[in-house]
Design an enzyme around this catalytic site. Structure first.
Site, short mmCIF file in Angstrom:
data_model
loop_
_atom_site.label_atom_id
_atom_site.label_comp_id
_atom_site.label_asym_id
_atom_site.label_seq_id
_atom_site.Cartn_x
_atom_site.Cartn_y
_atom_site.Cartn_z
CB CYS A 151 -18.91 -6.06 4.21
SG CYS A 151 -20.53 -6.70 3.46
CD GLN A 163 -9.82 -17.60 -5.33
OE1 GLN A 163 -10.48 -18.53 -4.97
NE2 GLN A 163 -10.41 -16.35 -5.31
CE1 TYR A 201 -8.98 -7.16 -7.38
CE2 TYR A 201 -6.68 -8.43 -7.74
CZ TYR A 201 -7.26 -7.51 -6.99
OH TYR A 201 -6.71 -6.86 -5.94
CG ASP A 251 -11.83 -8.52 -4.26
OD1 ASP A 251 -12.76 -7.83 -4.13
OD2 ASP A 251 -10.80 -8.74 -3.09
CB CYS A 296 -27.09 -2.43 4.17
SG CYS A 296 -26.67 -4.19 3.66
NE ARG A 354 -4.39 -1.37 1.09
CZ ARG A 354 -5.14 -2.13 2.25
NH1 ARG A 354 -4.63 -1.65 3.46
NH2 ARG A 354 -6.19 -2.67 1.95
CD GLU A 365 -3.31 -6.39 -6.14
OE1 GLU A 365 -4.26 -7.49 -6.25
OE2 GLU A 365 -3.50 -5.55 -5.48
#
Length: 350
Positions: A188, A38, A116, A134, A204, A21, A33
């Site tokens: 979430c 996964q 992605y 993703d 939501c 980051r 990445e």
DNA sequence: AAACCGGGGTG
DNA sequence: CACCCAGGTTT
């Protein structure tokens, strides 16, 4: 308040400090990445640190032998990622003068870079406003907007991409993309999401309609295939053995293993000795065959259960194509083999 | 569109 | 045990 603004505010207060980051270096972003595909951050992070240490730039990675790259990748799974990583490093280093493409469309032409990853690199490094989708994004959008289209259907993939693209902040696409994924990972969550403190709990739809556990919708997975592996572990004079490379398109391509006899059901010593592979291995040499694990090891992959028995084959001879126990550590092997070696090998050889 | 490709964490 | 994870490629 606008979706992206509310999201960004949450992100700035809740984001984790992750190494990728704090850079816009396309090489570092790309590497992170690919590793994280996964893969949970906690599992991938140590690999990212080891790779950037071993290969600080794309040229270093391109110039490394593939076997060395696979060895560094060992334990992460989905090994085609490592082979594609190496292929793309060579392409960028040798054909693109070390420069990654700076747009989504060209990025997608590179091996191992799909929708992605191309979106992630284009937005994080070059501020191109393309939305990432993703697993986190599927979950966040399906819940907040109450979308019941299966996320792994063709129409679902298009619908969620379009929705994310509508929502993206064109002034700061990089932060938007980081934020929506981080929000899915921390707030979430798949199970027990933190709706009480959620900045979207007033809008939501899943929360309103009591659908949190039902969303996102995903089409069912395939069945488990059961396979029966018998590994012949040769032990020649002078602490030597044999490894073979797995080739083709099945599991563990490019990794090494002991000579394998695969059968449709558990097999005993008599039938094992009768197989072609076994006879080829020992020829007319004197040998001693011993079962190593009376209870089969069941190695579980996503779509396969490998019922595995290891057999030690003591062969009273020298071998020309054999590997010294000392050198086994240089070969990339599946976790199944690594676990066996850790138990079988004397301490000196690890 | 569906199958295939790993390994590990979670509830 | 089922489901999920900063997905992509092949058939």
């Amino acid at each position: 308040m606008v979706f992206s603004k509310r999201l960004k505010q949450w992100y700035l207060q809740n984001k984790r400090d992750l190494p990728w980051r704090s850079t816009q270096d396309p090489y570092k972003i790309w590497l992170s990445e690919i590793i994280m595909q996964q893969t949970r951050v906690e599992q991938g992070l140590p690999y990212y640190l080891r790779f950037t240490e071993a290969y600080p730039n794309v040229h270093a990675l391109a110039d490394a032998p593939e076997q060395e790259v696979l060895k560094l990748w060992q334990g992460l799974g989905y090994y085609s990622r490592a082979r594609n990583l190496h292929t793309t490093a060579i392409r960028v280093s040798k054909e693109l003068e070390g420069n990654f493409p700076d747009h989504y469309k060209e990025l997608k032409t590179l091996k191992g870079i799909g929708d992605y990853t191309a979106s992630a690199i284009a937005s994080f490094c070059f501020n191109e406003p393309v939305a990432v989708v993703d697993g986190n994004v599927y979950r966040v959008l399906s819940r907040i907007f109450g979308v019941e289209t299966p996320i792994n259907s063709t129409s679902g993939i298009k619908e969620f991409k379009a929705l994310a693209q509508e929502l993206i902040d064109h002034k700061d696409p990089a932060t938007f993309n980081q934020a929506i994924m981080e929000f899915g990972a921390i707030q979430c969550k798949p199970q027990n999401p933190l709706c009480d403190t959620c900045p979207f709990n007033d809008v939501c739809l899943a929360l309103k309609n009591n659908q949190i556990k039902e969303l996102p919708v995903k089409i069912k997975k395939t069945k488990i295939r059961h396979r029966y592996f018998n590994y012949l572990v040769p032990h020649f004079r002078g602490e030597q053995t044999i490894l073979e490379e797995r080739t083709g398109k099945g599991i563990w391509s490019g990794l090494y293993q002991f000579p394998l006899v695969e059968t449709n059901k558990p097999v005993g010593e008599a039938e094992l000795i009768d197989t072609e592979n076994f006879q080829e291995l020992v020829g007319d040499q004197n040998f001693e065959l011993d079962i190593y694990n009376e209870n089969e090891v069941v190695h579980k992959l996503s779509h396969q259960h490998l019922h595995t028995t290891f057999w030690t084959v003591n062969i009273d001879a020298e071998s020309l194509e054999s590997i010294n126990f000392n050198d086994l550590k240089d070969y990339p092997v599946p976790v199944l083999i690594e676990n066996f070696l850790n138990e079988f090998l004397p301490e000196d050889y690890k």
